[in-house]
Design a protein around this motif. Structure first.
Motif, PDB file in Angstrom:
ATOM      1  N   LYS A   1      50.293 -78.674  54.183  1.00 61.35           N
ATOM      2  CA  LYS A   1      49.221 -77.685  54.166  1.00 61.35           C
ATOM      3  C   LYS A   1      49.526 -76.526  55.115  1.00 61.35           C
ATOM      4  O   LYS A   1      50.537 -76.527  55.818  1.00 61.35           O
ATOM      5  CB  LYS A   1      47.908 -78.363  54.546  1.00 61.35           C
ATOM      6  CG  LYS A   1      47.543 -79.567  53.681  1.00 61.35           C
ATOM      7  CD  LYS A   1      47.080 -79.163  52.297  1.00 61.35           C
ATOM      8  CE  LYS A   1      46.511 -80.352  51.533  1.00 61.35           C
ATOM      9  NZ  LYS A   1      46.069 -80.000  50.189  1.00 61.35           N
TER      10      LYS A   1
ATOM     11  N   ARG B   1      46.595 -72.689  60.646  1.00 64.67           N
ATOM     12  CA  ARG B   1      46.330 -71.352  61.192  1.00 64.67           C
ATOM     13  C   ARG B   1      45.811 -71.534  62.618  1.00 64.67           C
ATOM     14  O   ARG B   1      44.715 -72.049  62.803  1.00 64.67           O
ATOM     15  CB  ARG B   1      45.302 -70.591  60.348  1.00 64.67           C
ATOM     16  CG  ARG B   1      45.628 -70.594  58.858  1.00 64.67           C
ATOM     17  CD  ARG B   1      44.686 -69.723  58.068  1.00 64.67           C
ATOM     18  NE  ARG B   1      45.172 -68.353  58.075  1.00 64.67           N
ATOM     19  CZ  ARG B   1      44.719 -67.393  57.244  1.00 64.67           C
ATOM     20  NH1 ARG B   1      43.743 -67.653  56.387  1.00 64.67           N
ATOM     21  NH2 ARG B   1      45.211 -66.181  57.295  1.00 64.67           N
TER      22      ARG B   1
ATOM     23  N   ARG C   1      41.979 -72.865  68.616  1.00 70.75           N
ATOM     24  CA  ARG C   1      41.449 -73.223  67.303  1.00 70.75           C
ATOM     25  C   ARG C   1      42.609 -73.578  66.391  1.00 70.75           C
ATOM     26  O   ARG C   1      43.557 -72.786  66.249  1.00 70.75           O
ATOM     27  CB  ARG C   1      40.710 -72.049  66.667  1.00 70.75           C
ATOM     28  CG  ARG C   1      39.351 -71.805  67.253  1.00 70.75           C
ATOM     29  CD  ARG C   1      38.345 -72.790  66.694  1.00 70.75           C
ATOM     30  NE  ARG C   1      37.003 -72.443  67.130  1.00 70.75           N
ATOM     31  CZ  ARG C   1      36.012 -73.301  67.242  1.00 70.75           C
ATOM     32  NH1 ARG C   1      36.210 -74.551  66.969  1.00 70.75           N
ATOM     33  NH2 ARG C   1      34.824 -72.917  67.630  1.00 70.75           N
ATOM     34  N   VAL C   2      42.547 -74.749  65.817  1.00 69.77           N
ATOM     35  CA  VAL C   2      43.571 -75.170  64.866  1.00 69.77           C
ATOM     36  C   VAL C   2      42.873 -75.329  63.517  1.00 69.77           C
ATOM     37  O   VAL C   2      42.134 -76.282  63.296  1.00 69.77           O
ATOM     38  CB  VAL C   2      44.235 -76.490  65.295  1.00 69.77           C
ATOM     39  CG1 VAL C   2      45.304 -76.886  64.292  1.00 69.77           C
ATOM     40  CG2 VAL C   2      44.833 -76.355  66.697  1.00 69.77           C
ATOM     41  N   GLY C   3      43.063 -74.341  62.653  1.00 66.53           N
ATOM     42  CA  GLY C   3      42.395 -74.359  61.363  1.00 66.53           C
ATOM     43  C   GLY C   3      43.386 -74.556  60.234  1.00 66.53           C
ATOM     44  O   GLY C   3      44.600 -74.603  60.451  1.00 66.53           O
ATOM     45  N   GLY C   4      42.848 -74.665  59.024  1.00 62.97           N
ATOM     46  CA  GLY C   4      43.714 -74.767  57.866  1.00 62.97           C
ATOM     47  C   GLY C   4      43.108 -75.632  56.785  1.00 62.97           C
ATOM     48  O   GLY C   4      41.953 -76.072  56.884  1.00 62.97           O
ATOM     49  N   ASP C   5      43.911 -75.879  55.756  1.00 63.02           N
ATOM     50  CA  ASP C   5      43.394 -76.616  54.592  1.00 63.02           C
ATOM     51  C   ASP C   5      43.822 -78.082  54.588  1.00 63.02           C
ATOM     52  O   ASP C   5      43.849 -78.722  53.553  1.00 63.02           O
ATOM     53  CB  ASP C   5      43.812 -75.918  53.291  1.00 63.02           C
ATOM     54  CG  ASP C   5      45.313 -75.765  53.148  1.00 63.02           C
ATOM     55  OD1 ASP C   5      46.047 -76.071  54.109  1.00 63.02           O
ATOM     56  OD2 ASP C   5      45.767 -75.321  52.080  1.00 63.02           O
ATOM     57  N   PHE C   6      44.116 -78.598  55.783  1.00 63.50           N
ATOM     58  CA  PHE C   6      44.468 -80.021  55.919  1.00 63.50           C
ATOM     59  C   PHE C   6      43.192 -80.872  55.977  1.00 63.50           C
ATOM     60  O   PHE C   6      42.072 -80.350  55.979  1.00 63.50           O
ATOM     61  CB  PHE C   6      45.293 -80.230  57.205  1.00 63.50           C
ATOM     62  CG  PHE C   6      44.677 -79.597  58.418  1.00 63.50           C
ATOM     63  CD1 PHE C   6      43.668 -80.224  59.124  1.00 63.50           C
ATOM     64  CD2 PHE C   6      45.090 -78.336  58.851  1.00 63.50           C
ATOM     65  CE1 PHE C   6      43.074 -79.631  60.217  1.00 63.50           C
ATOM     66  CE2 PHE C   6      44.499 -77.728  59.945  1.00 63.50           C
ATOM     67  CZ  PHE C   6      43.495 -78.372  60.633  1.00 63.50           C
ATOM     68  N   PHE C   7      43.382 -82.176  56.031  1.00 63.34           N
ATOM     69  CA  PHE C   7      42.274 -83.127  56.179  1.00 63.34           C
ATOM     70  C   PHE C   7      42.490 -83.905  57.467  1.00 63.34           C
ATOM     71  O   PHE C   7      43.619 -84.294  57.765  1.00 63.34           O
ATOM     72  CB  PHE C   7      42.251 -84.128  55.020  1.00 63.34           C
ATOM     73  CG  PHE C   7      42.018 -83.498  53.683  1.00 63.34           C
ATOM     74  CD1 PHE C   7      40.736 -83.364  53.184  1.00 63.34           C
ATOM     75  CD2 PHE C   7      43.084 -83.035  52.922  1.00 63.34           C
ATOM     76  CE1 PHE C   7      40.519 -82.775  51.950  1.00 63.34           C
ATOM     77  CE2 PHE C   7      42.870 -82.444  51.687  1.00 63.34           C
ATOM     78  CZ  PHE C   7      41.577 -82.313  51.206  1.00 63.34           C
ATOM     79  N   ALA C   8      41.422 -84.139  58.205  1.00 66.40           N
ATOM     80  CA  ALA C   8      41.524 -84.963  59.408  1.00 66.40           C
ATOM     81  C   ALA C   8      40.355 -85.941  59.420  1.00 66.40           C
ATOM     82  O   ALA C   8      39.215 -85.570  59.141  1.00 66.40           O
ATOM     83  CB  ALA C   8      41.500 -84.098  60.657  1.00 66.40           C
TER      84      ALA C   8
ATOM     85  N   GLY D   1      48.446 -83.830  55.516  1.00 65.74           N
ATOM     86  CA  GLY D   1      48.894 -82.485  55.174  1.00 65.74           C
ATOM     87  C   GLY D   1      49.476 -81.736  56.342  1.00 65.74           C
ATOM     88  O   GLY D   1      49.976 -80.617  56.190  1.00 65.74           O
TER      89      GLY D   1
ATOM     90  N   PHE E   1      37.818 -77.316  58.214  1.00 57.57           N
ATOM     91  CA  PHE E   1      38.650 -76.783  59.301  1.00 57.57           C
ATOM     92  C   PHE E   1      39.073 -75.333  59.069  1.00 57.57           C
ATOM     93  O   PHE E   1      39.844 -74.785  59.855  1.00 57.57           O
ATOM     94  CB  PHE E   1      39.892 -77.671  59.505  1.00 57.57           C
ATOM     95  CG  PHE E   1      39.546 -79.045  59.971  1.00 57.57           C
ATOM     96  CD1 PHE E   1      39.105 -79.264  61.257  1.00 57.57           C
ATOM     97  CD2 PHE E   1      39.639 -80.130  59.114  1.00 57.57           C
ATOM     98  CE1 PHE E   1      38.761 -80.531  61.696  1.00 57.57           C
ATOM     99  CE2 PHE E   1      39.297 -81.408  59.535  1.00 57.57           C
ATOM    100  CZ  PHE E   1      38.861 -81.610  60.835  1.00 57.57           C
TER     101      PHE E   1
ATOM    102  N   GLY F   1      40.291 -79.620  53.507  1.00 60.66           N
ATOM    103  CA  GLY F   1      40.898 -79.023  52.327  1.00 60.66           C
ATOM    104  C   GLY F   1      40.758 -77.515  52.340  1.00 60.66           C
ATOM    105  O   GLY F   1      40.416 -76.923  53.369  1.00 60.66           O
TER     106      GLY F   1
END
Lengths: 95, 255
Positions: A13, A16, A30-37, A75, B51, B77
């Motif tokens: 993924k 950002r 800030r650790v963003g993005g389209d991953f899942f946690a 991801g 996120f 996602g």
């Protein structure tokens, strides 16, 4: 000062990162993005734990914080997050 | 175990997310049976992952101009444009069957029900980890899961049709000059049921096929799908959550 970097994980993924910096320390990360946690709260606790960390120590601190037991990230991995932060910091220091 | 089958039709994005969470809370309190819900979106809506930063991902001015909602999900996602699609959400007590402790396996199991449902429409597809279903290498469904209050909530979409030009007018892209290429790339990577079957597929037809896929997979763990209704208290709680959380800037712009 705000440092930003987008880092696409190979076969994963997009991460950002955004670092608010004051006097060579991370005020907020800030650790963003389209991953899942899972669980999401544990991820945000790891993120918050980085506030106040010196920039030089931030990637290693992130690698440890996001590897905490009980936190599962899909991801992206803790090493990928550390790498994104390292690149954000290095690009700012480049001549 | 009896699994309640719900069809709540189209709603605004904040209410859709509020109902998903209200059902999860109700199931976790033992007040409602585990549930599978199908729904749509009116008006169209962009959701971003838990996120993600709404402001980094979405052109909120363009959404306002076109009357399109923008909501941040409780699941991770990526950003999703909910327009011509069918959406499902499933809420199950964690720890057994499709809600097994292994999260990737539970994605595989639930997406397997969708794959079976798509097969009933004559579409060959496969689960593509982490969270997609692809047909002919192109994504036809995206899915996202969270676990809270001892329950699994997974929601996801199956594309009925696709308007990539509109979608990319609502999403922020790295540079305007790249937009054309991104649209071309997306056309190669994403596919709708209309594209796959060469005819329009309506919500009802898709719902019936996907529910049939879920019924078959749930039967494998001794569970039975049974039509039901959203309770008044679930709807009321969903409205409160929609108003207090999913309609609030504090939530939507938090990251």
């Amino acid at each position: 000062m705000t440092l930003r970097k987008d880092h696409k994980v190979a076969a994963g993924k997009l991460i950002r990162v955004r670092i608010e910096v004051e006097q060579a320390r991370a005020l907020e990360v800030r650790v963003g993005g389209d991953f899942f946690a899972h669980p999401e709260d544990a991820f945000e606790e790891a993120e918050a734990s980085l506030s106040g960390t010196g920039l030089a120590a931030l990637p290693a601190a992130a690698a440890a914080a996001f590897s905490r037991p009980g936190l599962v990230i899909f991801g992206a991995g803790a090493a990928d997050i550390a790498e994104a932060l390292r690149r954000a910091i290095d690009e700012n220091q480049a001549p | 175990m009896r699994i309640r089958l719900l069809d709540t039709g189209p709603s605004a994005g904040a209410l859709n997310m509020g109902i998903d969470e209200a059902v999860l809370l109700s199931v976790s309190r033992g007040e409602s049976p585990p549930s599978l819900r199908f729904y749509g979106w009116k008006p169209s809506c962009i959701t971003v992952g838990y996120f993600q930063s709404m402001q980094e991902e979405v052109d909120l001015g363009a959404c306002r101009h076109r009357g399109i909602d923008a909501v941040r999900r409780i699941t991770g996602g990526g950003a999703v444009f909910h327009q011509a699609e069918i959406t499902y959400s499933i809420v199950l007590p964690a720890g057994r069957g499709l809600a097994c402790d292994d999260i990737l396996e539970s994605y595989r199991g639930i997406c397997g029900a969708l794959v079976l449902g798509l097969a009933r429409l004559g579409i060959e597809s496969a689960f593509s980890p982490i969270n997609d279903i692809t047909s002919g290498g192109r994504k036809v469904s995206g899915n996202a899961q969270t676990r809270k209050q001892g329950c699994l909530l997974q929601h996801g979409t199956v594309l009925l049709d696709l308007d990539l030009d509109l979608m990319f007018s609502l999403l922020k892209v790295p540079a305007e000059k790249l937009k054309g290429r991104l649209i071309e790339d997306a056309k190669a990577r994403v596919v709708s049921l209309r594209d796959l079957l060469g005819r329009p597929v309506g919500f009802e037809e898709a719902r019936s096929a996907l529910a049939s896929g879920f019924a078959a997979v749930l039967a494998g763990s001794g569970d039975e799908l049974e039509e039901g209704e959203l309770s008044g208290s679930e709807l009321a709680e969903g409205r409160i959550i929609a108003s207090e959380r999913f309609s609030s800037l504090a939530w939507n712009l938090r990251r």
